[in-house]
Design an enzyme around this catalytic site. Structure first.
Site, PDB file in Angstrom:
ATOM      1  N   VAL A   2       0.854  -1.181   0.000  1.00 38.61           N
ATOM      2  CA  VAL A   2       0.000   0.000   0.000  1.00 38.61           C
ATOM      3  C   VAL A   2       0.893   1.235   0.000  1.00 38.61           C
ATOM      4  O   VAL A   2       1.756   1.387   0.866  1.00 38.61           O
ATOM      5  CB  VAL A   2      -0.932   0.018   1.223  1.00 38.61           C
ATOM      6  CG1 VAL A   2      -1.718   1.323   1.278  1.00 38.61           C
ATOM      7  CG2 VAL A   2      -1.888  -1.168   1.176  1.00 38.61           C
ATOM      8  N   HIS A 239      11.233  -6.095  19.061  1.00 45.39           N
ATOM      9  CA  HIS A 239       9.798  -5.887  19.264  1.00 45.39           C
ATOM     10  C   HIS A 239       9.473  -4.399  19.183  1.00 45.39           C
ATOM     11  O   HIS A 239       9.433  -3.699  20.190  1.00 45.39           O
ATOM     12  CB  HIS A 239       9.354  -6.453  20.617  1.00 45.39           C
ATOM     13  CG  HIS A 239       9.508  -7.930  20.726  1.00 45.39           C
ATOM     14  ND1 HIS A 239      10.582  -8.520  21.353  1.00 45.39           N
ATOM     15  CD2 HIS A 239       8.735  -8.945  20.261  1.00 45.39           C
ATOM     16  CE1 HIS A 239      10.463  -9.838  21.283  1.00 45.39           C
ATOM     17  NE2 HIS A 239       9.360 -10.119  20.626  1.00 45.39           N
ATOM     18  N   GLY A 272       0.191  -3.882  16.134  1.00 41.28           N
ATOM     19  CA  GLY A 272       1.069  -3.557  17.250  1.00 41.28           C
ATOM     20  C   GLY A 272       1.311  -2.080  17.460  1.00 41.28           C
ATOM     21  O   GLY A 272       1.780  -1.679  18.530  1.00 41.28           O
TER      22      GLY A 272
END
Length: 279
Positions: A2, A239, A272
């Site tokens: 995108v 993370h 997230g």
């Protein structure tokens, strides 16, 4: 991939997409939808929203975009052994975890055979993050005092995944970064980068991590280590979280409690990037 989202004249949104391995406008297709869900992960969603706001394609995105970007307050440490034969790649990647204290969570991790390029980011020896001299200089001093160990550890690189165990150290402390988009020199989408905030900053050294790396090295007759970024007190994370905090208004957050983008209630962030705390 995108590349853009914009409001459609007749209502809803137009979404530009193109094959990930092809560039240029001639490969772009346009999809139209009444509602759009963004779920590109914390990095992908943040980068797209930053670009849409910076280019005024979606100008009403909250100024809070990029705030409370989290890293799980993390450190990657481990140990490597030059003893043979040994193969730590056999088995499940993560099978256990433990809490040395209420705020610290550590997972032993093994990498699959052939993942040796990860070793290029590793660094032999553990050097405390406190001291009068720069950390890189103290690390150099350790290498000079132990040249044989240093060379042997470098010799592990061709078999790094087989002879290394990583300890992923995570903490639930309330620290964060501010992420923002940095434009490329030659145009393009740019990239995300970050800067420390005025609040509690991410740790560049976690004592519990160093202790675990040293214990791990003792158990496999090896050498404790970390990541090359620790030379310059730059934390590394596996993370990447947050950046689209939840808030009742656009002054408080990027999305509302129902994950609708403030200013664009038919755009939804469900990944997230909306995680608001270190886990």
């Amino acid at each position: 991939t995108v590349t853009a989202i914009r409001e459609a004249p007749a209502g809803g949104f137009e979404v530009d997409i193109r094959p990930t391995d092809k560039a240029g406008r001639r490969h772009v297709r346009i999809l139209r939808a009444g509602q759009v869900v963004l779920a590109a992960g914390a990095y992908g969603t943040q980068l797209l929203l930053h670009e849409m706001r910076d280019t005024e394609t979606l100008p009403h995105i909250s100024p809070r975009l990029g705030a409370l970007t989290r890293t799980n307050s993390e450190a990657l440490v481990g140990a490597s052994t030059y003893r043979t034969p040994v193969d730590f790649t056999r088995g499940v990647a993560i099978t256990s975890s433990f809490y040395p204290n209420a705020h610290t969570h550590i997972e032993p991790v093994r990498y699959g055979k052939g993942s040796n390029s990860m070793g290029l980011m590793s660094l032999p020896f553990q050097v405390p993050g406190t001291g009068r001299l720069p950390r890189w200089l103290r690390h150099l001093g350790v290498a000079v005092r132990h040249p044989i160990v240093f060379v042997r550890t470098l010799a592990v690189l061709p078999h790094w995944s087989e002879r290394t165990i990583i300890a992923l150290v995570m903490q639930s402390h309330d620290n964060s970064l501010r992420a923002f988009r940095k434009r490329g020199r030659f145009g393009g989408r740019g990239r995300l980068t970050s800067r420390p905030t005025d609040k509690r900053q991410n740790p560049t050294w976690i004592p519990e991590g160093q202790e675990v790396a040293e214990l791990l090295a003792d158990s496999i007759d090896g050498t404790p280590g970390g990541t090359i970024s620790q030379l310059f007190d730059i934390p590394m994370t596996a993370h990447f979280l947050g950046g689209c905090p939840i808030g009742a208004t656009s002054d408080q957050g990027v999305v509302d409690p129902y994950h609708r983008l403030h200013g664009y209630p038919d755009l939804h962030v469900v990944d997230g990037s909306a995680v608001s705390a270190n886990l």
